[in-house]
Every structure is written in structure tokens, then in C-alpha cells.
Motif scaffolding. Structure first.
Motif, PDB file in Angstrom:
ATOM      1  N   VAL A  15       0.777  -1.011   0.078  1.00  9.23           N
ATOM      2  CA  VAL A  15       0.063  -0.076  -0.025  1.00  9.23           C
ATOM      3  C   VAL A  15       0.780   1.169   0.062  1.00  9.23           C
ATOM      4  O   VAL A  15       1.726   1.438   1.013  1.00  9.23           O
ATOM      5  N   SER A  16       1.036   1.943  -1.338  1.00 10.03           N
ATOM      6  CA  SER A  16       1.829   3.026  -1.314  1.00 10.03           C
ATOM      7  C   SER A  16       1.208   4.374  -1.314  1.00 10.03           C
ATOM      8  O   SER A  16       0.129   4.491  -1.882  1.00 10.03           O
ATOM      9  N   GLY A  17       1.832   5.299  -0.560  1.00 17.09           N
ATOM     10  CA  GLY A  17       1.187   6.539  -0.538  1.00 17.09           C
ATOM     11  C   GLY A  17       2.621   7.702  -0.662  1.00 17.09           C
ATOM     12  O   GLY A  17       3.622   7.293  -0.322  1.00 17.09           O
TER      13      GLY A  17
ATOM     14  N   GLN B  17      -0.606  10.915  -3.437  1.00 16.85           N
ATOM     15  CA  GLN B  17      -1.168   9.739  -4.300  1.00 16.85           C
ATOM     16  C   GLN B  17      -1.077   8.603  -3.369  1.00 16.85           C
ATOM     17  O   GLN B  17      -0.407   8.242  -2.490  1.00 16.85           O
ATOM     18  N   LEU B  18      -2.179   7.631  -3.973  1.00 16.27           N
ATOM     19  CA  LEU B  18      -2.051   6.558  -3.099  1.00 16.27           C
ATOM     20  C   LEU B  18      -2.420   5.361  -4.294  1.00 16.27           C
ATOM     21  O   LEU B  18      -3.151   5.665  -5.291  1.00 16.27           O
ATOM     22  N   ALA B  19      -1.685   4.182  -3.970  1.00 18.44           N
ATOM     23  CA  ALA B  19      -1.959   2.951  -4.964  1.00 18.44           C
ATOM     24  C   ALA B  19      -1.876   1.547  -4.063  1.00 18.44           C
ATOM     25  O   ALA B  19      -0.838   1.784  -3.169  1.00 18.44           O
ATOM     26  N   VAL B  20      -2.572   0.742  -4.407  1.00 18.73           N
ATOM     27  CA  VAL B  20      -2.381  -0.522  -3.693  1.00 18.73           C
ATOM     28  C   VAL B  20      -1.874  -1.554  -4.851  1.00 18.73           C
ATOM     29  O   VAL B  20      -2.455  -1.663  -5.727  1.00 18.73           O
ATOM     30  N   PHE B  21      -0.732  -2.334  -4.637  1.00 16.84           N
ATOM     31  CA  PHE B  21      -0.222  -3.531  -5.552  1.00 16.84           C
ATOM     32  C   PHE B  21      -0.306  -4.583  -4.734  1.00 16.84           C
ATOM     33  O   PHE B  21       0.115  -4.921  -3.680  1.00 16.84           O
TER      34      PHE B  21
ATOM     35  N   ALA C 182     -12.128  -6.279  -1.195  1.00 17.12           N
ATOM     36  CA  ALA C 182     -11.229  -5.942  -2.423  1.00 17.12           C
ATOM     37  C   ALA C 182     -10.883  -4.463  -2.260  1.00 17.12           C
ATOM     38  O   ALA C 182     -11.529  -3.466  -2.183  1.00 17.12           O
ATOM     39  N   PRO C 183      -9.189  -4.455  -2.404  1.00 19.44           N
ATOM     40  CA  PRO C 183      -8.708  -2.939  -2.301  1.00 19.44           C
ATOM     41  C   PRO C 183      -8.872  -2.412  -3.681  1.00 19.44           C
ATOM     42  O   PRO C 183      -9.248  -3.117  -4.671  1.00 19.44           O
ATOM     43  N   ALA C 184      -8.470  -1.345  -3.866  1.00 25.22           N
ATOM     44  CA  ALA C 184      -8.556  -0.318  -5.143  1.00 25.22           C
ATOM     45  C   ALA C 184      -7.500  -0.774  -5.879  1.00 25.22           C
ATOM     46  O   ALA C 184      -6.378  -0.021  -6.123  1.00 25.22           O
ATOM     47  N   LEU C 185      -7.213  -1.941  -6.399  1.00 23.48           N
ATOM     48  CA  LEU C 185      -6.082  -2.538  -7.163  1.00 23.48           C
ATOM     49  C   LEU C 185      -5.963  -2.033  -8.594  1.00 23.48           C
ATOM     50  O   LEU C 185      -6.964  -1.718  -9.393  1.00 23.48           O
ATOM     51  N   GLY C 186      -5.048  -1.718  -9.247  1.00 21.86           N
ATOM     52  CA  GLY C 186      -4.887  -1.400 -10.553  1.00 21.86           C
ATOM     53  C   GLY C 186      -5.592   0.359 -10.716  1.00 21.86           C
ATOM     54  O   GLY C 186      -5.734   0.734 -11.830  1.00 21.86           O
TER      55      GLY C 186
ATOM     56  N   GLY D   9      -2.052   9.341   4.499  1.00 18.56           N
ATOM     57  CA  GLY D   9      -1.784   7.972   5.547  1.00 18.56           C
ATOM     58  C   GLY D   9      -3.194   7.492   6.088  1.00 18.56           C
ATOM     59  O   GLY D   9      -3.139   6.235   6.025  1.00 18.56           O
ATOM     60  N   SER D  10      -4.112   8.138   6.120  1.00 16.77           N
ATOM     61  CA  SER D  10      -5.564   7.573   6.536  1.00 16.77           C
ATOM     62  C   SER D  10      -6.274   6.615   5.310  1.00 16.77           C
ATOM     63  O   SER D  10      -6.520   5.663   5.576  1.00 16.77           O
ATOM     64  N   LEU D  11      -5.676   7.171   4.126  1.00 16.84           N
ATOM     65  CA  LEU D  11      -6.326   6.334   2.966  1.00 16.84           C
ATOM     66  C   LEU D  11      -5.577   5.254   2.940  1.00 16.84           C
ATOM     67  O   LEU D  11      -6.229   4.133   2.440  1.00 16.84           O
ATOM     68  N   GLN D  12      -4.331   5.133   3.146  1.00 14.37           N
ATOM     69  CA  GLN D  12      -3.512   3.895   3.236  1.00 14.37           C
ATOM     70  C   GLN D  12      -4.005   3.007   4.318  1.00 14.37           C
ATOM     71  O   GLN D  12      -4.077   1.696   4.169  1.00 14.37           O
TER      72      GLN D  12
END
Length: 118
Positions: free
Chosen positions: A18-20, A28-32, A86-90, A71-74
Motif C-alpha cells: 500500500v503505497s502513498g 497519491q495512493l496505490a495498492v499493489f 477488495a482493495p483499489a487494485l490497478g 496516511g488515512s487512505l493507506q
């Protein structure tokens, strides 16, 4: 370099990342998740070849509450992963603290990725 090293370790261990990030007034935020065949990895989105465009926060500055927002979104995405939701993948989620808006951009997996590609 650190983000890429953590990504490589997560892909190798098949552990979600979980990258922020936050700089100036943008976050920015992304889940891989390499356990999902369709999920990109950090390297798919941000290849480490060429010149790095990152700069230190001491140079660019960062709105301190923005770090809390990202950080809260992460944390939300991490809890979703732990709960089997299900996380927000892609997706790359972008937050504009000045305008107060969110935008999501789809990020496909790169089949030629040096880290997670076939």
C-alpha cells in the motif's frame, strides 16, 4: 531507490504493498498485490530507469495535514486487505489538497515489467 527495493521485496514475497506519497499540495495512493494476476506493481507505474524526478520534501515542501490524509487512505486500504475486502487494485488515486478533489487513473500491469512481468 527505497520504494523500488520495497516493491521488489513485496513482489518476491507475494505481500501486498500500500503505497502513498505527498509533496506540495498533491498526494497519491496505490495498492499493489502480486497475488492478483491483473494487479500492476510499483515498477509498472513508476519505472526506475532514467532520471529520477523525485525531490526531497525539504526542497519542495509538503502541506503537513496532507500526509495525514494520505496516511488515512493507506490505513483504509490496509484494513480492506486484512478484512478480505477488495482493495483499489490497478488504480492510482490522486488527491489535490488545494482543490479538495480526488481523481483515479487506471494502471494496467506491464507484461514486460522487469519486476512482476512474465
Amino acid at each position: 531507490a527505497t520504494r523500488h527495493a520495497v516493491n521488489r521485496a513485496c513482489v518476491a514475497a507475494r505481500v501486498p504493498l500500500v503505497s502513498g506519497a505527498a509533496v506540495r499540495f498533491s498526494g497519491q495512493l496505490a495498492v499493489f498485490d502480486s497475488r492478483d494476476a491483473a494487479s500492476p506493481c510499483y515498477h509498472c507505474l513508476f519505472p526506475d530507469e532514467g532520471e529520477a524526478s523525485d525531490g526531497p520534501c525539504a526542497t519542495f515542501g509538503v502541506l503537513s495535514p496532507l500526509v495525514g490524509v494520505i496516511g488515512s487512505l493507506q490505513a483504509v486500504e490496509a484494513v480492506k486487505l486484512l478484512a478480505g475486502i477488495a482493495p483499489a487494485l490497478g488504480k492510482l488515486t490522486l488527491y489535490d489538497a488545494l482543490g479538495g478533489g480526488f481523481k483515479q487513473i487506471r494502471v494496467p500491469r506491464d507484461p514486460a515489467c522487469a519486476v512482476c512481468g512474465a
